[in-house]
Write a protein that holds these residues in place. Sequence first.
Motif, mmCIF file in Angstrom:
data_model
loop_
_atom_site.group_PDB
_atom_site.id
_atom_site.type_symbol
_atom_site.label_atom_id
_atom_site.label_comp_id
_atom_site.label_asym_id
_atom_site.label_seq_id
_atom_site.Cartn_x
_atom_site.Cartn_y
_atom_site.Cartn_z
ATOM 1 N N PRO A 34 1.026 -0.812 -0.255
ATOM 2 C CA PRO A 34 -0.142 -0.487 0.059
ATOM 3 C C PRO A 34 1.026 1.574 -0.020
ATOM 4 O O PRO A 34 2.117 1.513 0.906
ATOM 5 N N GLU A 35 1.044 2.173 -0.634
ATOM 6 C CA GLU A 35 1.598 3.108 -1.393
ATOM 7 C C GLU A 35 0.193 4.389 -2.213
ATOM 8 O O GLU A 35 -0.385 3.876 -2.355
ATOM 9 N N LEU A 36 0.844 5.523 -1.400
ATOM 10 C CA LEU A 36 -0.233 6.767 -2.356
ATOM 11 C C LEU A 36 -0.028 7.244 -3.438
ATOM 12 O O LEU A 36 1.569 6.572 -4.385
ATOM 13 N N HIS A 37 -0.952 7.088 -4.229
ATOM 14 C CA HIS A 37 -0.886 7.861 -5.192
ATOM 15 C C HIS A 37 0.406 8.831 -5.854
ATOM 16 O O HIS A 37 -0.428 9.574 -4.934
ATOM 17 N N PRO A 38 1.039 8.808 -6.626
ATOM 18 C CA PRO A 38 2.183 10.087 -6.559
ATOM 19 C C PRO A 38 1.035 10.819 -6.748
ATOM 20 O O PRO A 38 1.298 12.608 -6.642
ATOM 21 N N ASN A 39 -0.169 11.251 -7.396
ATOM 22 C CA ASN A 39 -0.680 11.746 -8.264
ATOM 23 C C ASN A 39 -1.728 12.946 -6.271
ATOM 24 O O ASN A 39 -2.141 13.998 -6.673
ATOM 25 N N PHE A 40 -1.648 12.159 -5.001
ATOM 26 C CA PHE A 40 -2.418 12.530 -4.850
ATOM 27 C C PHE A 40 -2.105 13.617 -3.755
ATOM 28 O O PHE A 40 -0.729 13.975 -3.431
#
Length: 118
Positions: free
Chosen positions: A108-114
């Motif tokens: 799980p990781e945050l999307h780069p555009n978030f």
Amino acid sequence: MTSQSQGIQQLLQAEKRAKDKLEEAKKRKGKRLKQAKEEAIAEIDHYRLQREKEFRNKQTNVMGSQGNLSAKIEEQTMENIRNLTSSYHKNMESMMKKLLNTICDINPELHPNFRHAI
């Protein structure tokens, strides 16, 4: 007068013989023409058969016979199917492992555009 009638009779007989000879010559000529036509037809048929045979021989030499060609194609197709089947069985296990690893290993990781809302 009898000599004149005899002369006329001889002329008529000679004319009849000439006419008969002409008719006979016409019949012989017709018979010869018919025979020549039959011989020409036979010669043409013989020539046609000879040329067709030569054509078939050349066609077979250049292209091979259809039976051999279709047998070769069938053999190549079966060889390709065997190769593909063996490749499938050989690589199936490793591909299943790779696929399951990719699906099951979740990072799980945050999307780069978030963007963080402040």
